[in-house]
Design a protein around this motif. Structure first.
Motif, PDB file in Angstrom:
ATOM      1  N   ALA A  46      -2.673   6.992  -7.182  1.00 12.12           N
ATOM      2  CA  ALA A  46      -3.862   7.483  -6.479  1.00 12.12           C
ATOM      3  C   ALA A  46      -3.470   8.392  -5.313  1.00 12.12           C
ATOM      4  O   ALA A  46      -4.095   9.424  -5.079  1.00 12.12           O
ATOM      5  CB  ALA A  46      -4.697   6.308  -5.976  1.00 12.12           C
ATOM      6  N   ALA A  47      -2.427   8.002  -4.571  1.00 15.65           N
ATOM      7  CA  ALA A  47      -1.986   8.811  -3.433  1.00 15.65           C
ATOM      8  C   ALA A  47      -1.481  10.173  -3.892  1.00 15.65           C
ATOM      9  O   ALA A  47      -1.768  11.204  -3.272  1.00 15.65           O
ATOM     10  CB  ALA A  47      -0.894   8.077  -2.659  1.00 15.65           C
TER      11      ALA A  47
ATOM     12  N   PHE B  81      -3.649   3.667   0.730  1.00 17.58           N
ATOM     13  CA  PHE B  81      -4.102   3.354  -0.621  1.00 17.58           C
ATOM     14  C   PHE B  81      -3.600   1.957  -0.956  1.00 17.58           C
ATOM     15  O   PHE B  81      -2.414   1.778  -1.284  1.00 17.58           O
ATOM     16  CB  PHE B  81      -3.537   4.355  -1.638  1.00 17.58           C
ATOM     17  CG  PHE B  81      -4.012   5.776  -1.448  1.00 17.58           C
ATOM     18  CD1 PHE B  81      -5.008   6.308  -2.254  1.00 17.58           C
ATOM     19  CD2 PHE B  81      -3.461   6.575  -0.455  1.00 17.58           C
ATOM     20  CE1 PHE B  81      -5.441   7.615  -2.078  1.00 17.58           C
ATOM     21  CE2 PHE B  81      -3.881   7.885  -0.267  1.00 17.58           C
ATOM     22  CZ  PHE B  81      -4.882   8.404  -1.084  1.00 17.58           C
ATOM     23  N   ASP B  82      -4.475   0.970  -0.847  1.00 13.66           N
ATOM     24  CA  ASP B  82      -4.085  -0.408  -1.180  1.00 13.66           C
ATOM     25  C   ASP B  82      -4.942  -0.898  -2.338  1.00 13.66           C
ATOM     26  O   ASP B  82      -5.525  -1.969  -2.297  1.00 13.66           O
ATOM     27  CB  ASP B  82      -4.197  -1.333   0.030  1.00 13.66           C
ATOM     28  CG  ASP B  82      -5.609  -1.379   0.607  1.00 13.66           C
ATOM     29  OD1 ASP B  82      -6.348  -0.391   0.454  1.00 13.66           O
ATOM     30  OD2 ASP B  82      -5.969  -2.414   1.205  1.00 13.66           O
TER      31      ASP B  82
ATOM     32  N   GLY C 224      -8.610   6.123  -1.706  1.00 11.32           N
ATOM     33  CA  GLY C 224      -7.902   5.961  -0.447  1.00 11.32           C
ATOM     34  C   GLY C 224      -8.840   5.835   0.732  1.00 11.32           C
ATOM     35  O   GLY C 224     -10.052   6.039   0.614  1.00 11.32           O
ATOM     36  N   ASP C 225      -8.278   5.519   1.855  1.00 14.33           N
ATOM     37  CA  ASP C 225      -9.056   5.316   3.077  1.00 14.33           C
ATOM     38  C   ASP C 225      -8.382   6.058   4.221  1.00 14.33           C
ATOM     39  O   ASP C 225      -7.210   5.810   4.524  1.00 14.33           O
ATOM     40  CB  ASP C 225      -9.117   3.823   3.389  1.00 14.33           C
ATOM     41  CG  ASP C 225     -10.303   3.444   4.250  1.00 14.33           C
ATOM     42  OD1 ASP C 225     -11.129   4.332   4.546  1.00 14.33           O
ATOM     43  OD2 ASP C 225     -10.415   2.268   4.614  1.00 14.33           O
TER      44      ASP C 225
ATOM     45  N   ALA D 195       0.827  -1.202   0.000  1.00 11.04           N
ATOM     46  CA  ALA D 195       0.000   0.000   0.000  1.00 11.04           C
ATOM     47  C   ALA D 195       0.861   1.252   0.000  1.00 11.04           C
ATOM     48  O   ALA D 195       2.000   1.250   0.455  1.00 11.04           O
ATOM     49  CB  ALA D 195      -0.922   0.010   1.212  1.00 11.04           C
ATOM     50  N   ALA D 196       0.274   2.320  -0.532  1.00 15.24           N
ATOM     51  CA  ALA D 196       0.871   3.643  -0.393  1.00 15.24           C
ATOM     52  C   ALA D 196       0.291   4.273   0.863  1.00 15.24           C
ATOM     53  O   ALA D 196      -0.918   4.242   1.091  1.00 15.24           O
ATOM     54  CB  ALA D 196       0.551   4.503  -1.615  1.00 15.24           C
TER      55      ALA D 196
END
Length: 383
Positions: free
Chosen positions: A274-275, A262-263, A248-249, A206-207
């Protein structure tokens, strides 16, 4: 067994087990029609435990069955005040209006809208849940003679079974909404899957994004508590939507810090892009916010963002009486330290080599720097 009895029995047995609000409402309304009720439209609403939404529901017509949501802000408008739904929910009492015998100029605007669509009769009934909450439900007909007393009896006599079929679904929707609001979508899914034991965990690529508000300490000393909370709210509204819009979360709010993951499909390229996209969107929103603040003579806002990519572990930590679902690993620590570097290097966004190598375009190196907790210096890149 009468037709109404059969409909009641279906609602509390097969219907309840469907777990699908649209199917339940569709079958219920079609059941009323089979009983002779000249139904042209039904609206079945349910309260929502969500800070942004006040209700969700189903609108049925002979042509379609659709789901809808009601923003929380609607409760402060004339759409809610004085409406039949407000009456039913507040008084827990049914309300009938014969639209073709009504002075529409003195009534709530919703009645005129219904009359213009061809409705002749309107009935709103309460659906009571076991927790004491009351839901609003309405039925309309285009039949010239409206609803008969027998039609109204069928609706009134089946509303409790309808409530029983929908209440478990409403509870699940509210539970999911609350978990996502307070924990994030990822942790909410894990908890709903039953991954709630201390020590349970899984590892993903993940980022990790860390955002931090600049000069927060000085602002906290200079501003009143109300103004400080307002400023933090503005800051979160600039960053959080950008994270969520790009997949993202947000896992944690740590004072003025934001931790997001961001996974996306466990894919390095997608997660890193995305990040970075979320970071750029946040800065665009920041610029718009600051332009408006300058026009009003108000103080501007600044924040910084650090991003790293690598293996992280989701898991439950704490003691048996108080658990927290969080993400841990060196990637989390590095992202936090890189965010700190932004302030020293006067950069708004910095990423590590692990992120930069997965981006579609080249980024500018900001040099190699020591990171607390690591033996070797790392290279960071400015976005």
């Amino acid at each position: 067994m009468t037709g109404a009895d059969r409909l009641n029995h279906w609602l509390i047995s097969e219907g309840r087990l469907l777990g699908d609000e649209a199917q339940i409402v569709k079958a219920y309304c079609e059941g009323l029609v089979k009983l002779g009720v000249p139904l042209s439209r039904a609206r079945i609403a349910q309260n929502y435990a969500n800070p942004l939404l006040s209700a969700w529901g189903i609108i049925w017509s002979p042509k379609a069955t659709k789901r809808y949501t009601v923003p929380a802000a609607v409760l402060a408008t004339g759409s809610w005040r004085g409406s039949p739904f407000e009456y039913v929910v507040t008084h827990s009492r049914s309300l009938r209006k014969r639209l073709n015998h009504l002075d529409l100029s003195t009534e709530h605007p919703v009645y005129a809208e219904l009359a213009q669509s061809g409705a002749t009769d309107f009935l709103a009934v309460p659906l009571e849940h076991g927790n004491g909450s009351v839901q609003g439900t309405s039925f309309t007909t285009n039949a010239e003679t409206g609803f008969s007393e027998r039609h109204i009896f069928y609706i009134e006599n089946t509303r409790h079974a309808l409530a029983a079929a929908l209440e478990p679904i409403a509870v699940r929707h509210s539970q999911t909404s609350l978990l996502q609001t307070y924990l994030g979508r990822g942790p909410a899914k894990e908890i709903e899957r039953g991954h709630i034991k201390r020590g349970e965990h899984h590892t993903v690529s993940a980022a990790i994004l860390f955002a931090d508000l600049r000069n927060f300490t000085s602002k906290a000393q200079a501003l009143s508590e109300a103004d400080l909370l307002l400023m933090m709210g503005d800051y979160f509204e600039l960053v959080v939507p950008s994270i969520q819009e790009t997949g993202g979360d947000v896992l944690k709010f740590m004072g003025d810090g934001i931790l997001a993951v961001f996974d996306i499909d466990d894919c390095a390229i997608s997660s890193c892009e995305a990040a970075v996209k979320a970071s750029r969107r946040s800065l665009i929103r920041l610029q718009e916010h600051n332009n408006a603040a300058l026009a009003k003579g108000q103080e501007i806002m600044e924040f910084v963002i650090g991003i790293d990519f690598g293996k992280v572990t989701f898991g439950n930590i704490g003691n048996p009486n108080r658990l927290d679902f969080t993400v841990v690993g060196s990637t989390v620590n590095v992202a936090s330290r890189v965010q700190d570097l932004c302030k020293n290097l006067d950069k708004k966004i910095l990423v590590t080599q692990s992120v930069a190598q997965h981006l579609p375009s080249k980024v500018q190196s900001a040099g190699r720097h020591p990171i607390r907790g690591l033996l070797e210096e790392i290279e960071v890149f400015a976005i």
